[in-house]
Design a protein around this motif. Sequence first.
Motif, PDB file in Angstrom:
ATOM      1  N   LYS A  20       6.064 -15.223  -2.788  1.00 43.13           N
ATOM      2  CA  LYS A  20       7.228 -14.256  -1.509  1.00 43.13           C
ATOM      3  C   LYS A  20       6.409 -13.042  -1.801  1.00 43.13           C
ATOM      4  N   ALA A  21       6.847 -12.788  -3.093  1.00 41.37           N
ATOM      5  CA  ALA A  21       6.856 -11.150  -2.855  1.00 41.37           C
ATOM      6  C   ALA A  21       5.748 -10.577  -3.024  1.00 41.37           C
ATOM      7  N   LEU A  32       2.892  -7.236   1.659  1.00 37.28           N
ATOM      8  CA  LEU A  32       1.049  -7.215   2.498  1.00 37.28           C
ATOM      9  C   LEU A  32       1.868  -6.906   3.541  1.00 37.28           C
ATOM     10  N   GLU A  33       2.636  -7.334   4.044  1.00 38.81           N
ATOM     11  CA  GLU A  33       3.286  -6.844   4.829  1.00 38.81           C
ATOM     12  C   GLU A  33       3.817  -5.692   5.378  1.00 38.81           C
ATOM     13  N   ILE A  34       4.164  -4.858   4.325  1.00 39.70           N
ATOM     14  CA  ILE A  34       4.619  -3.779   3.898  1.00 39.70           C
ATOM     15  C   ILE A  34       3.354  -2.845   4.923  1.00 39.70           C
ATOM     16  N   GLN A  35       2.265  -3.663   3.577  1.00 38.95           N
ATOM     17  CA  GLN A  35       1.141  -2.329   4.428  1.00 38.95           C
ATOM     18  C   GLN A  35       0.479  -2.287   5.121  1.00 38.95           C
ATOM     19  N   ARG A  36       0.643  -3.267   5.607  1.00 39.47           N
ATOM     20  CA  ARG A  36      -0.157  -3.433   7.043  1.00 39.47           C
ATOM     21  C   ARG A  36       1.046  -3.021   8.097  1.00 39.47           C
ATOM     22  N   THR A  37       2.328  -3.286   8.348  1.00 46.14           N
ATOM     23  CA  THR A  37       2.880  -2.079   8.781  1.00 46.14           C
ATOM     24  C   THR A  37       3.412  -1.365   8.639  1.00 46.14           C
ATOM     25  N   SER A  96       1.791   0.641  -0.116  1.00 36.86           N
ATOM     26  CA  SER A  96       1.968  -0.519  -0.883  1.00 36.86           C
ATOM     27  C   SER A  96       3.189  -0.847  -1.460  1.00 36.86           C
ATOM     28  N   GLY A  97       3.289  -2.111  -1.945  1.00 34.81           N
ATOM     29  CA  GLY A  97       4.591  -2.295  -2.308  1.00 34.81           C
ATOM     30  C   GLY A  97       4.974  -2.148  -3.347  1.00 34.81           C
ATOM     31  N   ASP A  98       4.751  -0.831  -3.967  1.00 39.09           N
ATOM     32  CA  ASP A  98       4.315  -0.114  -5.307  1.00 39.09           C
ATOM     33  C   ASP A  98       4.890   1.110  -4.674  1.00 39.09           C
TER      34      ASP A  98
END
Length: 144
Positions: A37-38, A43-48, A52-54
């Motif tokens: 899930k994380a 990946l959704e944050i990166q694409r949108t 990055s998640g970091d």
Amino acid sequence: MERICKDCDPNIRKPRPAPHPGPRCETHKRAKAKADKARKRDLEIQRTYGISGDDYRAILEAQGGKCFICSRATGATKSLSVDHDHKCCPERKSCGNCVRAIICGACNRGVLGHLRDDSDALLRAIEVVVAHPAQKVLEERRGR
């Protein structure tokens, strides 16, 4: 034949039965689901939003782990939103250079979304909270 968990370390304890795909025990199934899930959120944050998640976690940490606007929401129940400048990127997707803050859904929709990023409206909202402009009218009407 009973399947055993592939993630249980036999050096620590006897591997447990694995009724779940993998094969995994209940504990490792939950851990994998949480990690998946994380990873999906990152990946959704990166694409949108083009970060990055970091990057997301670094911004959130710099904000004290809370919504930048209300400082109440922590994202424990529902993930906090990435706010970006819609003048730069008018669609839902962002280039990553116009990310402004990490905020909760209520602040994103209720404050910034409703006021459509109008800074004058935000200043008027501050005036309402600080100066109580209606009190001046009421005092004049009551002859004070």
